[in-house]
Write a protein that holds these residues in place. Sequence first.
Motif, PDB file in Angstrom:
ATOM      1  N   GLY A 239       0.908  -1.137   0.000  1.00 54.91           N
ATOM      2  CA  GLY A 239       0.000   0.000   0.000  1.00 54.91           C
ATOM      3  C   GLY A 239       0.936   1.172   0.000  1.00 54.91           C
ATOM      4  O   GLY A 239       0.685   2.245  -0.487  1.00 54.91           O
ATOM      5  N   ALA A 240       2.083   0.875   0.589  1.00 55.42           N
ATOM      6  CA  ALA A 240       3.174   1.815   0.636  1.00 55.42           C
ATOM      7  C   ALA A 240       4.441   1.030   0.389  1.00 55.42           C
ATOM      8  O   ALA A 240       4.612  -0.046   0.934  1.00 55.42           O
ATOM      9  N   GLY A 242       7.137   1.368   1.496  1.00 55.62           N
ATOM     10  CA  GLY A 242       8.010   1.869   2.548  1.00 55.62           C
ATOM     11  C   GLY A 242       9.295   1.106   2.740  1.00 55.62           C
ATOM     12  O   GLY A 242      10.301   1.674   3.125  1.00 55.62           O
TER      13      GLY A 242
ATOM     14  N   GLY B  29       2.443   7.086  -1.371  1.00 51.08           N
ATOM     15  CA  GLY B  29       2.608   5.703  -0.941  1.00 51.08           C
ATOM     16  C   GLY B  29       4.043   5.218  -0.974  1.00 51.08           C
ATOM     17  O   GLY B  29       4.348   4.162  -0.433  1.00 51.08           O
ATOM     18  N   ALA B  30       4.923   5.973  -1.614  1.00 48.63           N
ATOM     19  CA  ALA B  30       6.290   5.500  -1.747  1.00 48.63           C
ATOM     20  C   ALA B  30       7.117   5.749  -0.489  1.00 48.63           C
ATOM     21  O   ALA B  30       8.187   5.203  -0.329  1.00 48.63           O
ATOM     22  N   TYR B  31       6.601   6.581   0.384  1.00 45.16           N
ATOM     23  CA  TYR B  31       7.356   6.922   1.582  1.00 45.16           C
ATOM     24  C   TYR B  31       6.918   6.030   2.725  1.00 45.16           C
ATOM     25  O   TYR B  31       5.732   5.801   2.916  1.00 45.16           O
ATOM     26  N   PRO B  32       7.900   5.508   3.478  1.00 49.48           N
ATOM     27  CA  PRO B  32       7.498   4.691   4.619  1.00 49.48           C
ATOM     28  C   PRO B  32       6.707   5.558   5.595  1.00 49.48           C
ATOM     29  O   PRO B  32       7.256   6.499   6.136  1.00 49.48           O
ATOM     30  N   LEU B 131       2.454  -0.158  -7.678  1.00 52.66           N
ATOM     31  CA  LEU B 131       2.308   1.024  -6.829  1.00 52.66           C
ATOM     32  C   LEU B 131       2.243   2.290  -7.688  1.00 52.66           C
ATOM     33  O   LEU B 131       1.426   3.169  -7.461  1.00 52.66           O
ATOM     34  N   LEU B 145       9.833   9.386  -6.741  1.00 47.26           N
ATOM     35  CA  LEU B 145      10.428   8.541  -5.710  1.00 47.26           C
ATOM     36  C   LEU B 145      10.354   7.062  -6.126  1.00 47.26           C
ATOM     37  O   LEU B 145      11.324   6.313  -6.001  1.00 47.26           O
TER      38      LEU B 145
END
Lengths: 249, 168
Positions: A239-240, A242, B29-32, B131, B145
């Motif tokens: 979803g991410a 991260g 969404g790419a960032y934790p 994503l 990102l």
Amino acid sequence: MTADAPVVRAVNLVKIYQTGGLPVPAVRGVDLTVEAGEFVAIMGPSGSGKSTFVHMLGGLDTRTSGEIWLDGRRADTLSESGWAVLRREKIGFVFQFFNLVANMTVADNVELPALLGGVSPRQARERREYLLGELGLADRAEASPAQLSGGEQQRVALARALANQPRLLLADEPTGNLDSRNTRDVLRLLGKVHGQGQTIVLVTHDARVASMADRVVSLLDGQIVDDGAIPKSRRRPLGAAGDVVELRS
Amino acid sequence: MRQSLLALLAKEPAHGYELKQALETIFGGAYPSPNIGQIYVTLGRLEKDGYVRSVDVEQANRPNKKVYYITAAGREALETWVEEPSEGPRVRDEFFMKLVLAPMTGLSDRMALVNRQRRHYLALMRDLRELAERTDPANRVALLLIEGAMLHLQADLDWLERCQEDLP
């Protein structure tokens, strides 16, 4: 030509080049079976034989030994004109070099294979409009190939290869000349046609393209060293992303 | 995270939860997704270093909330951070250690290791691609990102290929 015959079957396929001096083996005994609807990406370092291999599958390069079966039919024993017919009827090919007909418009280049395949001019036009639209080239239809950038020509070559809804799409580095936006268009179209059942075998070093495939075949020194599905990633679903992107703390 | 929080506070004072939301909105969404605990710990450290200060703001019917703002020292630290070149990515690759060391132990052969890793990288690439498809096309920051992560992954795959060619 049974309905359940694999679309591609290569049996112990070998290619040895001999230009003057010592014989150079490029493909050394490759077995590969591709079922209808499969999307197979072929990866490997340069010189691993991957381009030679798909060129043989498309009849653009002759095999030294081994067998090639396409859609249940023995193909490696065909004459050059036999291959030409087979390609027209069954295979769409995207080369690293584009081979567009220079004195025809983009639209005509794309429609030609469909017309040769026997569909009506209206159907050919609709298919062409769809494909060029998907690839962001709708406004280039009346241009001549010489007026296009390398990336545009490459996308036109893909549209042409798909015009006829071929039994098999073969491609050699189909995103090699594209920036990331155009690559995105190509990936989206490949995903769509694959979803509609298009069988695809393509050579790529671009991981974005390879990650679309059901199966990845890795070549090294003319031999298959790995052949299998891309697994589900073990990470939690993104979803991410991260875990992938880490900005320093 | 220190610098990101300082940068956000340089724009305007904010409380912890607003900072968390701002980071999520900007990077997508790419960032934790930062956890709120981490944010408060970082803010606490920044406060101790004299880079931020906080004031309690009274709220009707709720506990007070702490609003943070940047100090002159904080601005200076932020300026230094912005102006100095950033480190290049470091190759700190666990897989490479395995690849070099595992065959010595007789635990695995390199070909199998490389093949497994390639499939794993491609699975990660597929996740990133999906994503990207789900990300709002207007969010340039998040998409860049993701593209950065894809390019790094491509480099890892190319390197894997080199390893397969050159390590017997």
